[in-house]
Design an enzyme around this catalytic site. Sequence first.
Site, mmCIF file in Angstrom:
data_model
loop_
_atom_site.group_PDB
_atom_site.id
_atom_site.type_symbol
_atom_site.label_atom_id
_atom_site.label_comp_id
_atom_site.label_asym_id
_atom_site.label_seq_id
_atom_site.Cartn_x
_atom_site.Cartn_y
_atom_site.Cartn_z
ATOM 1 N N ARG A 186 15.267 -25.671 -8.887
ATOM 2 C CA ARG A 186 14.589 -24.474 -9.384
ATOM 3 C C ARG A 186 13.345 -24.122 -8.579
ATOM 4 N NH1 ARG A 186 15.497 -20.180 -9.765
ATOM 5 N NH2 ARG A 186 17.418 -20.928 -10.728
ATOM 6 N N LYS A 199 -2.844 -7.103 -2.887
ATOM 7 C CA LYS A 199 -2.278 -7.152 -4.241
ATOM 8 C C LYS A 199 -1.145 -8.180 -4.264
ATOM 9 C CE LYS A 199 -3.576 -2.365 -5.140
ATOM 10 N NZ LYS A 199 -3.104 -0.984 -5.408
ATOM 11 N N LYS A 251 -14.705 0.712 0.559
ATOM 12 C CA LYS A 251 -13.954 1.487 -0.428
ATOM 13 C C LYS A 251 -14.873 2.506 -1.100
ATOM 14 C CE LYS A 251 -10.258 0.006 -1.798
ATOM 15 N NZ LYS A 251 -8.856 0.399 -1.500
ATOM 16 N N GLU A 288 -12.558 3.997 3.511
ATOM 17 C CA GLU A 288 -11.655 4.801 2.694
ATOM 18 C C GLU A 288 -12.267 6.176 2.421
ATOM 19 O OE1 GLU A 288 -9.652 3.250 -1.074
ATOM 20 O OE2 GLU A 288 -11.212 4.547 -1.894
ATOM 21 N N ASP A 291 -6.861 8.004 1.295
ATOM 22 C CA ASP A 291 -6.444 7.605 -0.044
ATOM 23 C C ASP A 291 -5.839 8.754 -0.840
ATOM 24 O OD1 ASP A 291 -6.271 5.774 -2.265
ATOM 25 O OD2 ASP A 291 -7.990 6.797 -3.142
#
Length: 289
Positions: free
Chosen positions: A107, A142, A174, A204, A225
């Site tokens: 597994r 992410k 950002k 960004e 963005d």
Amino acid sequence: MTTAPTTAFLNPLRVEDAVRRALDEDLGRAGDLTTLACIPAGRRAQAVIASRQQGVVAGLALAREAFRLIDPAVDFSAAVDDGASVAPGSVVARVSGDARSLLSAERVGLNFLGRLSGIASLTARYVAAVAHTRARICDTRKTTPTLRAFEKYAVRCGGGMNHRYGLDDAILIKDNHIAVAGGVRAALRAAKAAAGHLVKIEIEVDRLDQLAEVVEEGADVVLLDNMPPDMLREAVRLAAGRLLLEASGGVNLDTVRAIAETGVDMISVGALTHSASVLDLGLDITLTA
């Protein structure tokens, strides 16, 4: 056929550590109760790991390590390389050895192999969708906590490229950084003053007037963005090749082609790692004499 890049690398120390922790989680305090109860000691077996879907393989080193850590005497023989495209029914690997060992490692080995192959397979679909353009498909941060290096490796196996690995790779300014710093120019000037000579700066923007400021001030990359295709085309015109353009936001398999055709250099896709389905792989075991 998709093939893993020659620069693909997995740190063997991280492979061993990740697999060791996964096996410890699975075996717990008392080991594989089912196998210990049902399978006589010393019974020998062989097994085939096969794909039940079309896809791209990634993660063979982690699958191999699962069997090795349970029993170094188990023989694990890969039938393909990471980055290989496989059809339903294709043999991915063969394993043989003590039956208890094969069953106890199964597994964890399949979990790693299926997860990473799913990421590679999804990446390959995005790469194919934009193959007629200049755009490259790249990942994001992410990722599954503690598994980033493996998931980004899987993206490379699928033909994609990696964005930064962590907060220490590069400067990525950002929208919240811009707001706190006092604007695009202020943020860029502060970044340039702090960056080492090998550290790239990306910023960004979500408006064309912000892009104009970046073009004047200078940066290595601009992250565009959530811009629609017509705005992306105008951004490509305004930048005129003076900096790299990365499109991000609202990217999926239905939209990526149109985004790529605007002329951007890169398209970052969080879904590669946060939404990829596991590639269905199975292990079929048989006894040996």
